[in-house]
Motif scaffolding. Structure first.
Motif, mmCIF file in Angstrom:
data_model
loop_
_atom_site.group_PDB
_atom_site.id
_atom_site.type_symbol
_atom_site.label_atom_id
_atom_site.label_comp_id
_atom_site.label_asym_id
_atom_site.label_seq_id
_atom_site.Cartn_x
_atom_site.Cartn_y
_atom_site.Cartn_z
ATOM 1 N N LEU A 14 0.848 -1.180 0.000
ATOM 2 C CA LEU A 14 0.000 0.000 0.000
ATOM 3 C C LEU A 14 0.885 1.231 0.000
ATOM 4 C CD1 LEU A 14 -2.786 -0.886 2.586
ATOM 5 C CD2 LEU A 14 -2.918 -0.932 0.104
ATOM 6 N N LEU A 16 0.795 5.571 0.330
ATOM 7 C CA LEU A 16 0.006 6.698 0.820
ATOM 8 C C LEU A 16 0.192 7.914 -0.071
ATOM 9 C CD1 LEU A 16 0.707 6.442 4.649
ATOM 10 C CD2 LEU A 16 -1.270 5.589 3.391
ATOM 11 N N GLN A 28 -6.697 3.945 -6.271
ATOM 12 C CA GLN A 28 -7.005 4.354 -4.902
ATOM 13 C C GLN A 28 -7.904 3.310 -4.256
ATOM 14 O OE1 GLN A 28 -8.398 8.369 -4.513
ATOM 15 N NE2 GLN A 28 -8.876 8.127 -2.366
ATOM 16 N N CYS A 53 -5.034 5.984 0.143
ATOM 17 C CA CYS A 53 -4.156 4.821 0.059
ATOM 18 C C CYS A 53 -4.263 4.265 -1.350
ATOM 19 C CB CYS A 53 -4.581 3.742 1.051
ATOM 20 S SG CYS A 53 -4.407 4.233 2.761
#
Length: 69
Positions: A14, A16, A28, A53
């Motif tokens: 993941l 950010l 996303q 994320c």
């Protein structure tokens, strides 16, 4: 040696918003937004007050061929 996760699922990284990532396509989490980066760059913010994320999208050979055309 690589060990599989406990739940037998593949572990995806993941990313950010604001994180510098390599070129590629990122989706996303929790939405339909896709971000295509042609070179190493920063992932954009969601602008809705929530932390965005992202997960990298791995394209198939067919999708890569269509994108190049």
């Amino acid at each position: 040696m690589w060990n599989s996760p406990e739940n037998d699922q593949f572990a995806d990284e993941l990313y950010l918003a604001g994180e510098k990532v390599p070129s590629g396509v990122y989706r996303q989490i929790g939405g339909n937004r896709e971000v295509r980066l042609e070179k190493e760059d920063f992932l954009p913010a969601s602008l809705d007050g929530r932390v965005a994320c992202y997960m990298r999208v791995n394209m198939t050979w067919e999708q890569l061929r269509q994108h190049a055309a």
